[in-house]
Design a protein around this motif. Structure first.
Motif, short mmCIF file in Angstrom:
data_model
loop_
_atom_site.label_atom_id
_atom_site.label_comp_id
_atom_site.label_asym_id
_atom_site.label_seq_id
_atom_site.Cartn_x
_atom_site.Cartn_y
_atom_site.Cartn_z
N UNK A 25 -100.56 -32.64 -2.85
CA UNK A 25 -100.84 -32.61 -4.28
C UNK A 25 -102.33 -32.59 -4.54
N UNK A 26 -103.07 -33.45 -3.86
CA UNK A 26 -104.53 -33.50 -4.07
C UNK A 26 -105.19 -32.19 -3.66
N UNK A 27 -104.69 -31.55 -2.60
CA UNK A 27 -105.24 -30.26 -2.20
C UNK A 27 -104.97 -29.19 -3.25
N UNK A 28 -103.78 -29.21 -3.84
CA UNK A 28 -103.45 -28.23 -4.88
C UNK A 28 -104.33 -28.46 -6.11
N UNK A 29 -104.58 -29.71 -6.45
CA UNK A 29 -105.50 -30.01 -7.56
C UNK A 29 -106.87 -29.41 -7.28
N UNK A 30 -107.38 -29.63 -6.09
CA UNK A 30 -108.70 -29.10 -5.73
C UNK A 30 -108.71 -27.58 -5.74
N UNK A 31 -107.66 -26.95 -5.23
CA UNK A 31 -107.56 -25.49 -5.23
C UNK A 31 -107.56 -24.97 -6.66
N UNK A 32 -106.79 -25.61 -7.54
CA UNK A 32 -106.72 -25.14 -8.93
C UNK A 32 -108.07 -25.26 -9.62
N UNK A 33 -108.88 -26.22 -9.22
CA UNK A 33 -110.18 -26.41 -9.84
C UNK A 33 -111.21 -25.40 -9.36
N UNK A 34 -110.86 -24.61 -8.34
CA UNK A 34 -111.74 -23.54 -7.87
C UNK A 34 -111.49 -22.23 -8.62
N UNK A 35 -110.43 -22.18 -9.40
CA UNK A 35 -110.07 -20.97 -10.13
C UNK A 35 -110.96 -20.79 -11.36
N UNK A 36 -111.26 -19.52 -11.65
CA UNK A 36 -112.06 -19.17 -12.82
C UNK A 36 -111.45 -19.74 -14.10
N UNK A 37 -110.13 -19.69 -14.20
CA UNK A 37 -109.44 -20.18 -15.40
C UNK A 37 -109.78 -21.65 -15.67
#
Length: 101
Positions: free
Chosen positions: A69-81
């Motif tokens: 879950x924490x990795x997915x949060x970090x990945x989502x925060x790298x997105x332009x959106x």
């Protein structure tokens, strides 16, 4: 802790009231997280098939099957959106979905 559809909790609760899913909550470091379980075939399943949603869900599940879950949060925060909308807490336009890393 990341981008989610507007009113997503209400969507989950509506599906639960329609007996399409069960909702279970898991406690994580950042708070409780909803886990949805499809419990029967019906309108939701038909809609997902019609909209190719199952194919998309399978691809996403495979890509993130070993991701926390924490990795997915970090990945989502790298997105332009996320980066272009987080500070102002603006709704994220679904068009960003065509620009995912």
């Amino acid at each position: 802790m990341g981008p989610v559809p507007d009113n997503f909790q209400g969507i989950f609760e509506h599906l639960c009231r329609q007996d399409e899913v069960d909702i279970y909550y898991t406690e994580f470091e950042h708070g409780p997280v909803s886990n949805l379980y499809l419990i029967k075939t019906g309108n939701l399943t038909s809609w997902l098939i019609y909209s190719r949603g199952i194919d998309v869900m399978e691809k996403v599940a495979k890509k993130f099957q070993n991701t926390s879950t924490n990795q997915i949060i970090e990945i989502s925060h790298q997105e332009k959106a996320w980066q272009e909308n987080e500070k102002s807490k603006k709704l994220i336009n679904y068009q960003y979905g065509f620009e995912l890393n």
